[in-house]
Design an enzyme around this catalytic site. Sequence first.
Site, PDB file in Angstrom:
ATOM      1  N   SER A  61      -4.659  38.072 -22.778  1.00  0.00           N
ATOM      2  CA  SER A  61      -4.688  38.181 -21.163  1.00  0.00           C
ATOM      3  C   SER A  61      -3.251  37.511 -20.430  1.00  0.00           C
ATOM      4  O   SER A  61      -2.720  37.356 -21.112  1.00  0.00           O
ATOM      5  CB  SER A  61      -5.274  36.125 -21.410  1.00  0.00           C
ATOM      6  OG  SER A  61      -5.305  35.857 -19.980  1.00  0.00           O
ATOM      7  N   TYR A 113      -3.390  27.637 -21.322  1.00  0.00           N
ATOM      8  CA  TYR A 113      -3.824  27.855 -21.564  1.00  0.00           C
ATOM      9  C   TYR A 113      -2.938  28.986 -22.048  1.00  0.00           C
ATOM     10  O   TYR A 113      -3.244  29.860 -22.389  1.00  0.00           O
ATOM     11  CB  TYR A 113      -4.949  28.117 -20.899  1.00  0.00           C
ATOM     12  CG  TYR A 113      -5.865  29.988 -21.342  1.00  0.00           C
ATOM     13  CD1 TYR A 113      -7.088  30.277 -22.317  1.00  0.00           C
ATOM     14  CD2 TYR A 113      -5.831  30.934 -20.486  1.00  0.00           C
ATOM     15  CE1 TYR A 113      -7.680  31.162 -22.413  1.00  0.00           C
ATOM     16  CE2 TYR A 113      -6.570  32.446 -20.496  1.00  0.00           C
ATOM     17  CZ  TYR A 113      -7.392  32.091 -21.299  1.00  0.00           C
ATOM     18  OH  TYR A 113      -7.666  33.371 -21.756  1.00  0.00           O
TER      19      TYR A 113
END
Length: 251
Positions: free
Chosen positions: A144, A157
């Site tokens: 990501s 995250y």
Amino acid sequence: MKDAFGTPQSLLVLGGTSEIGLATARRLVARRTRTVWLAGRPSAALEKAAAGLRDMGAEVHTVAFDALDSESHEESLGKIFTEGDVDMVLLAFGILGDQARDEDEPLAAVRVAQTNYTGAVSAGLVCARSLQAQGHGSLVVLSSVAGERARRSNFIYGSSKAGLDAFAQGLGDALHGTGVHVMVVRPGFVRSKMTAGLEEAPMATTPEAVAEAIETGLRRRSETVWVPGALRVVMSALRHVPRPVFRRLPV
């Protein structure tokens, strides 16, 4: 083996209900992929996903897999490779978590880290070893852009994805020359069930767009894929923003 167009004939999706994973599977099955394993926690959603791919003409198997149960990965994933070669493994599982809650509940934060990083390291190594033993194949890892630089809004995250990204890059270096191709995919904000209700970030994308980028990356034997591609320039710039300035940015 992959065909002349670089399309895998067999695919293992770790995270069998992942929207990106299934979009990729559908795209590849529509080309030439004929055998698919969907690995995930047994559920009606997993069986529905398998049925959808079967309707497209693929031979589909479901495999019980829990990212948090690392001790079971050797058995649950290793046996797949005993049934025949796997041309591509897509590591697509992960959880976003809830930043505010996770800061107040450390065990919840640990679950994010264990799922996105520890579970991925375990599963990734098991699959990489099997791919190396068969002498060919691709391991595609969904990272990501959140892992590029820790942001106040999602650093738990983001840190787990940063660890996963570094691991995948190192694994790719370790497997260079073995016949195994490792590709890291760095999507931006993806419109999906996982991000439902969140404020949409600039240059948001879709599972289908990520799937298309994965297919193109496989054909080109890319090592890193950004989705959309313009994020590469954006994140390169953000990495070099001085920290006092970065803290004031609306990110």
